[in-house]
Design a protein around this motif. Sequence first.
Motif, PDB file in Angstrom:
ATOM      1  N   ALA A   8     -38.674  -3.757  52.550  1.00 50.47           N
ATOM      2  CA  ALA A   8     -38.895  -3.940  51.150  1.00 50.47           C
ATOM      3  C   ALA A   8     -37.416  -4.108  50.494  1.00 50.47           C
ATOM      4  O   ALA A   8     -37.630  -4.443  49.266  1.00 50.47           O
ATOM      5  N   GLY A   9     -36.505  -3.504  51.068  1.00 54.49           N
ATOM      6  CA  GLY A   9     -35.103  -3.828  50.432  1.00 54.49           C
ATOM      7  C   GLY A   9     -34.929  -2.455  49.822  1.00 54.49           C
ATOM      8  O   GLY A   9     -35.411  -1.721  49.855  1.00 54.49           O
ATOM      9  N   PRO A  10     -33.649  -2.731  49.109  1.00 54.24           N
ATOM     10  CA  PRO A  10     -33.297  -1.547  48.381  1.00 54.24           C
ATOM     11  C   PRO A  10     -33.925  -1.283  47.241  1.00 54.24           C
ATOM     12  O   PRO A  10     -33.448  -0.324  46.318  1.00 54.24           O
ATOM     13  N   GLU A  11     -34.730  -2.115  46.499  1.00 57.89           N
ATOM     14  CA  GLU A  11     -35.258  -2.020  45.394  1.00 57.89           C
ATOM     15  C   GLU A  11     -36.574  -1.505  45.254  1.00 57.89           C
ATOM     16  O   GLU A  11     -37.731  -1.933  44.590  1.00 57.89           O
ATOM     17  N   THR A  12     -37.216  -0.351  46.030  1.00 58.76           N
ATOM     18  CA  THR A  12     -38.275   0.203  46.238  1.00 58.76           C
ATOM     19  C   THR A  12     -38.202   1.290  45.224  1.00 58.76           C
ATOM     20  O   THR A  12     -37.317   1.898  44.846  1.00 58.76           O
ATOM     21  N   GLY A  13     -39.459   1.649  44.498  1.00 63.62           N
ATOM     22  CA  GLY A  13     -39.456   2.657  43.721  1.00 63.62           C
ATOM     23  C   GLY A  13     -39.009   2.364  42.269  1.00 63.62           C
ATOM     24  O   GLY A  13     -38.404   1.268  42.043  1.00 63.62           O
ATOM     25  N   ALA A  14     -39.358   3.048  41.382  1.00 62.29           N
ATOM     26  CA  ALA A  14     -38.995   3.076  39.947  1.00 62.29           C
ATOM     27  C   ALA A  14     -37.495   3.486  39.677  1.00 62.29           C
ATOM     28  O   ALA A  14     -37.144   4.577  40.396  1.00 62.29           O
ATOM     29  N   THR A  15     -37.074   2.960  38.858  1.00 65.29           N
ATOM     30  CA  THR A  15     -35.604   3.492  38.745  1.00 65.29           C
ATOM     31  C   THR A  15     -35.695   4.267  37.159  1.00 65.29           C
ATOM     32  O   THR A  15     -36.682   4.290  36.585  1.00 65.29           O
ATOM     33  N   ALA A  16     -34.526   4.821  36.983  1.00 63.08           N
ATOM     34  CA  ALA A  16     -34.584   5.856  35.808  1.00 63.08           C
ATOM     35  C   ALA A  16     -34.636   4.980  34.724  1.00 63.08           C
ATOM     36  O   ALA A  16     -35.386   5.289  33.594  1.00 63.08           O
ATOM     37  N   LEU A  17     -34.199   3.688  34.447  1.00 63.71           N
ATOM     38  CA  LEU A  17     -34.569   2.849  33.514  1.00 63.71           C
ATOM     39  C   LEU A  17     -35.806   2.542  33.212  1.00 63.71           C
ATOM     40  O   LEU A  17     -36.294   2.305  31.960  1.00 63.71           O
ATOM     41  N   GLU A  18     -36.585   2.304  34.214  1.00 66.48           N
ATOM     42  CA  GLU A  18     -37.964   1.882  34.098  1.00 66.48           C
ATOM     43  C   GLU A  18     -38.710   3.313  33.544  1.00 66.48           C
ATOM     44  O   GLU A  18     -39.513   3.163  32.642  1.00 66.48           O
ATOM     45  N   TYR A  19     -38.220   4.388  34.143  1.00 60.02           N
ATOM     46  CA  TYR A  19     -39.020   5.492  33.341  1.00 60.02           C
ATOM     47  C   TYR A  19     -38.644   5.807  31.873  1.00 60.02           C
ATOM     48  O   TYR A  19     -39.619   6.264  31.181  1.00 60.02           O
ATOM     49  N   ILE A  20     -37.332   5.575  31.613  1.00 64.91           N
ATOM     50  CA  ILE A  20     -37.161   5.820  30.320  1.00 64.91           C
ATOM     51  C   ILE A  20     -37.829   4.611  29.346  1.00 64.91           C
ATOM     52  O   ILE A  20     -38.236   4.910  28.284  1.00 64.91           O
ATOM     53  N   PHE A  21     -38.048   3.421  29.776  1.00 59.30           N
ATOM     54  CA  PHE A  21     -38.779   2.287  29.140  1.00 59.30           C
ATOM     55  C   PHE A  21     -40.161   2.852  29.093  1.00 59.30           C
ATOM     56  O   PHE A  21     -40.841   2.673  27.965  1.00 59.30           O
TER      57      PHE A  21
END
Length: 53
Positions: A8-21
């Motif tokens: 899946a690569g290093p971009e799995t899961g939600a980042t803090a920026l997505e949670y803030i959005f």
Amino acid sequence: MWRQTDAAGPETGATALEYIFIASIISIAAMVGMAAIGGKLENYFESFANAFN
């Protein structure tokens, strides 16, 4: 030397920026809802309180 990495690569899961959005959208929706209902509730409770006067 070749290293095997996650498929899946290093971009799995939600980042803090997505949670803030997501949190900001929920809070804006809550404020809009409270503003829309607030005046109606105020009138309801005023009429309820005036019934006891």
